[in-house]
Scaffold this motif. Structure first.
Motif, PDB file in Angstrom:
ATOM      1  N   ASP A 122      23.481 -17.810 -21.631  1.00  0.00           N
ATOM      2  CA  ASP A 122      23.124 -19.002 -22.399  1.00  0.00           C
ATOM      3  C   ASP A 122      24.358 -19.559 -23.112  1.00  0.00           C
ATOM      4  OD1 ASP A 122      22.162 -20.907 -24.057  1.00  0.00           O
ATOM      5  OD2 ASP A 122      20.427 -19.736 -24.742  1.00  0.00           O
ATOM      6  N   GLU A 123      24.827 -20.702 -22.620  1.00  0.00           N
ATOM      7  CA  GLU A 123      26.090 -21.231 -23.142  1.00  0.00           C
ATOM      8  C   GLU A 123      25.975 -21.730 -24.571  1.00  0.00           C
ATOM      9  OE1 GLU A 123      27.884 -23.704 -20.230  1.00  0.00           O
ATOM     10  OE2 GLU A 123      28.133 -21.944 -18.937  1.00  0.00           O
ATOM     11  N   LEU A 124      24.734 -21.905 -25.031  1.00  0.00           N
ATOM     12  CA  LEU A 124      24.559 -22.365 -26.417  1.00  0.00           C
ATOM     13  C   LEU A 124      24.741 -21.219 -27.415  1.00  0.00           C
ATOM     14  CD1 LEU A 124      21.475 -24.697 -25.858  1.00  0.00           C
ATOM     15  CD2 LEU A 124      23.887 -25.339 -26.073  1.00  0.00           C
TER      16      LEU A 124
END
Ligand code: HAM
Length: 495
Positions: A122-124
């Motif tokens: 999850d790049e967030l």
């Protein structure tokens, strides 16, 4: 690189192996006359089978088993080059296809792995947390059960009982009598008579009765076998260790006496006071002997039923003229025993002088999930030790080669080969050189191989339709036509 057998295991070579075969065959023959049939068992079983029956506090289970996880091949090797998503997917596939156990805990592990994977991708999510998630993914992975825990069998009684239950053998008529021959595995410190792969010849009797006549007959059979293989100097020791009604109170009593002398005991015995106090009686430490001698004897604490069983056993042995010595310290190293225990020692073995151990194990079938009414008794002979004792007493195997066929002249080879085949058809063992040899060399090899006869096939012999036969022990020789030769060699072949 030079390969060697690993520590504590060994090869048994001819001619010694011939002696082993003779001894094992004698066991089959004698046990057959008592109604025993051979059971062939697996070499490995679930670890749990041994843990439950032999006991988790015993040396055999706690320290000596060769145990491994039965994991499937085909999973990618775990390492820095395998992306966690690939490994997770491979595990999921392995579980779906039944390669690794599809069980509640494994499903939970897989869910956990996927959860951490989600965070990692999850790049967030901040980089720091994503790295931490990888650590958690790795830690979670450690909880997956890839396969069942299996162990190489350290003994065979547990397996026999497992097989008895699995095949519903309690429905068979009469007592079920089984014997087995084969290797067992214990990671003990190797020494003379003690190996990590060793061999046992064992027998088990399972059935509804616990009559002491059965115990005595099992012992009689064992001694009949020892007599058949001409073991001399064997001594039988017997004891009764009570049952679940009387033993716990005795063990408590023993423990409290041991606690009083705690300081005077060695580290092993001190530990055993709590874990397995009966085993303190097994101690061989010289300084502990005077202390152990003063401990209470189980014979004085048996309940009426066990006392009567033991007394009847002694009567049953006496009526069979079996000599024995009582040894109140004979408690045996495996937890499944109750009432009768016995051991046999043999000369020539040094400190590992128990050539056989056995006893009654009435609760074991029930403990492993079988019918409660089934009782059991049996023994196992340490074949390695039996062989050592027999060899010390002079038993030796011969190579068993009957005939060396010495042929001279290429034209004689077909006749020599045909003769060798005919002799072998009569159960006569034959050595036939593949290439022509000089006369002197040929007879010298026959001698060195220990052949009893040389049969000479030369061109003269072929022309005359006769063979020269020479008895190598005294060089007596004569000429015989084929039919007479076969007859003569058949009569004098090795038994
Ligand atoms: P055990 O006393 O553990 O009993 O072993 C029986 C015999 O196997 C011993 O007396 C000894 O001769 C031999 N033995 C044991 N360990 C080794 C070793 N490391 N190297 C060489 N020989 C060894 C049992 O195994 C029970 N299952 C016997 C039994 C059958 N009880 C009731 N039924």
């Amino acid at each position: 690189m030079k390969f060697q057998a690993i520590k504590g295991v060994r090869d048994i070579l001819p001619p010694e192996s011939a002696l082993w075969n003779r001894v094992e065959q004698a066991a089959r023959d004698v046990f057959h006359t008592y109604g025993y049939g051979e059971i062939r068992l697996p070499i490995f079983e679930p670890t749990e089978l041994f843990a439950r029956s032999i006991g988790t506090e015993t040396d055999v289970v706690a320290k000596e088993m060769y145990t491994f996880e039965d994991k499937p091949g085909g999973l990618p090797p775990l390492g820095p080059y395998v992306p966690p998503e690939d490994y997770t997917a491979a595990l999921e596939h392995a579980m779906r296809s039944g390669q690794i156990p599809d069980m509640q805990s494994n499903r939970a592990v897989l869910d956990g792995l996927k959860g951490w994977l989600g965070i990692m991708k999850d790049e967030l999510v901040p980089q720091e947390q994503r790295s931490a998630a990888f650590g958690n993914w790795t830690a979670t992975l450690g909880h997956i059960v890839l396969g069942e825990q299996l162990s190489l069998r350290p003994e065979a009684t547990a397996s026999v009982v497992r097989a008895y239950i699995e095949h519903g053998m309690h429905t068979r008529p009469g007592n079920v009598k089984l014997h087995y021959i084969g290797p067992m595995f214990r990671r003990e410190r190797p020494q003379k008579g003690r190996y990590r792969q060793f061999y046992q010849i064992g027998a088990e009797l399972l059935g509804p009765s616990d009559h002491p006549a059965l115990d005595a007959e099992v012992i009689e059979m064992l001694l009949a076998f020892f007599a058949r293989v001409k073991l001399t100097g064997a001594k039988l020791y017997i004891n009764s260790i009570g049952d679940k009604n009387c033993r716990p109170a005795y063990v408590e009593r023993l423990r409290s006496e041991l606690q009083k002398v705690h300081e005077k005991l060695g580290a092993d015995s001190q530990r055993r006071i709590e874990t397995n106090s009966l085993r303190v009686l097994d101690s061989k430490l010289p300084e502990e002997q005077p202390i152990i001698d003063k401990l209470p004897h189980i014979a004085d604490h048996l309940c009426d039923a066990c006392r009567e069983h033991y007394a009847e056993l002694k009567r049953q042995l006496a009526l069979r003229n079996i000599e024995y010595e009582e040894n109140w310290r004979l408690v045996r190293g495996l937890d499944y025993y109750m009432r009768t225990t016995f051991e046999i020692t043999a000369p020539g073995l040094g400190s590992q002088n128990a050539v056989c151990g056995g006893g009654r194990y009435d609760g074991l079938v029930e403990l492993l999930g079988g019918p409660a009414a089934t009782k059991g008794i049996g023994f196992a002979i340490g074949t390695d030790r039996l062989m050592l004792s027999l060899e010390e007493a002079g038993a030796a195997a011969t190579c068993g080669l009957d005939v060396f066929v010495a042929w001279f002249g290429a034209a004689t080879y077909p006749a020599a080969a045909a003769l060798a085949r005919k002799l072998r058809e009569q159960d006569i063992s034959v050595e036939l050189p593949a290439q022509e040899m000089k006369f002197g060399k040929s007879l010298s090899l026959a001698d060195r191989l220990g052949a009893r006869f040389a049969v000479i096939v030369g061109e003269d012999e072929l022309a005359a339709g006769e063979f020269t036969v020479k008895r190598l022990a005294d060089a007596d020789q004569g000429k015989l036509a084929e039919a007479d030769l076969l007859e003569y060699l058949k009569k004098s072949r090795t038994a």
